[in-house]
Design a protein around this motif. Structure first.
Motif, short mmCIF file in Angstrom:
data_model
loop_
_atom_site.label_atom_id
_atom_site.label_comp_id
_atom_site.label_asym_id
_atom_site.label_seq_id
_atom_site.Cartn_x
_atom_site.Cartn_y
_atom_site.Cartn_z
N VAL A 13 0.84 -1.20 0.00
CA VAL A 13 0.00 0.00 0.00
C VAL A 13 0.88 1.25 0.00
O VAL A 13 0.61 2.21 -0.74
CB VAL A 13 -0.97 -0.01 1.20
CG1 VAL A 13 -1.66 1.32 1.37
CG2 VAL A 13 -1.98 -1.14 1.06
N LEU A 14 1.93 1.25 0.81
CA LEU A 14 2.87 2.38 0.84
C LEU A 14 3.51 2.60 -0.52
O LEU A 14 3.59 3.74 -1.01
CB LEU A 14 3.95 2.14 1.91
CG LEU A 14 5.06 3.16 1.97
CD1 LEU A 14 4.53 4.48 2.52
CD2 LEU A 14 6.21 2.64 2.79
N ILE A 15 3.96 1.53 -1.15
CA ILE A 15 4.59 1.64 -2.46
C ILE A 15 3.61 2.20 -3.48
O ILE A 15 3.96 3.06 -4.29
CB ILE A 15 5.12 0.26 -2.92
CG1 ILE A 15 6.34 -0.13 -2.10
CG2 ILE A 15 5.46 0.26 -4.41
CD1 ILE A 15 6.81 -1.55 -2.34
N VAL A 21 2.01 9.26 -6.21
CA VAL A 21 2.44 10.65 -6.00
C VAL A 21 3.59 11.00 -6.95
O VAL A 21 3.61 12.09 -7.53
CB VAL A 21 2.84 10.87 -4.52
CG1 VAL A 21 3.56 12.20 -4.34
CG2 VAL A 21 1.61 10.81 -3.64
N ALA A 22 4.53 10.07 -7.12
CA ALA A 22 5.64 10.32 -8.03
C ALA A 22 5.13 10.49 -9.46
O ALA A 22 5.62 11.34 -10.22
CB ALA A 22 6.65 9.18 -7.96
N VAL A 27 7.47 12.29 -12.44
CA VAL A 27 8.77 11.63 -12.31
C VAL A 27 8.86 10.58 -13.42
O VAL A 27 7.89 9.88 -13.69
CB VAL A 27 8.91 10.98 -10.92
CG1 VAL A 27 10.19 10.17 -10.81
CG2 VAL A 27 8.83 12.03 -9.83
N PRO A 28 10.02 10.48 -14.11
CA PRO A 28 10.14 9.47 -15.18
C PRO A 28 9.88 8.05 -14.65
O PRO A 28 10.22 7.71 -13.52
CB PRO A 28 11.60 9.62 -15.63
CG PRO A 28 11.98 11.01 -15.26
CD PRO A 28 11.21 11.31 -14.00
N ILE A 32 10.55 5.73 -11.07
CA ILE A 32 9.47 5.17 -10.25
C ILE A 32 9.68 3.67 -10.09
O ILE A 32 9.56 3.12 -9.00
CB ILE A 32 8.09 5.48 -10.87
CG1 ILE A 32 7.83 6.98 -10.86
CG2 ILE A 32 6.98 4.73 -10.12
CD1 ILE A 32 6.57 7.41 -11.58
N GLY A 33 10.00 3.00 -11.19
CA GLY A 33 10.25 1.55 -11.13
C GLY A 33 11.42 1.20 -10.23
O GLY A 33 11.35 0.25 -9.44
#
Length: 58
Positions: A13-15, A21-22, A27-28, A32-33
């Motif tokens: 859930v945090l991830i 948000v990112a 954010v590219p 993010i990955g």
């Protein structure tokens, strides 16, 4: 549900929240990955550390 499962569910859930948000911040995707992989790895390490059984005293 075990403590380990609950811990990993919380990490997922945090991830998801951080990745969303990112993405909203443009954010590219490769960053993010990479962040998802790192946080998931840290989450597994933390889950194992916090849910391991203690050895009985001798």
């Amino acid at each position: 549900m075990s403590s380990f499962s609950l811990y990993l569910l919380g990490i997922i859930v945090l991830i998801g929240g951080l990745a969303y948000v990112a993405w909203l911040m443009h954010v590219p995707l490769q960053w993010i990955g990479a962040g998802v992989i790192v946080v998931f790895g840290l989450g597994i390490l933390g889950a194992v550390k916090h849910t391991q059984r203690r050895d009985p005293p001798k």
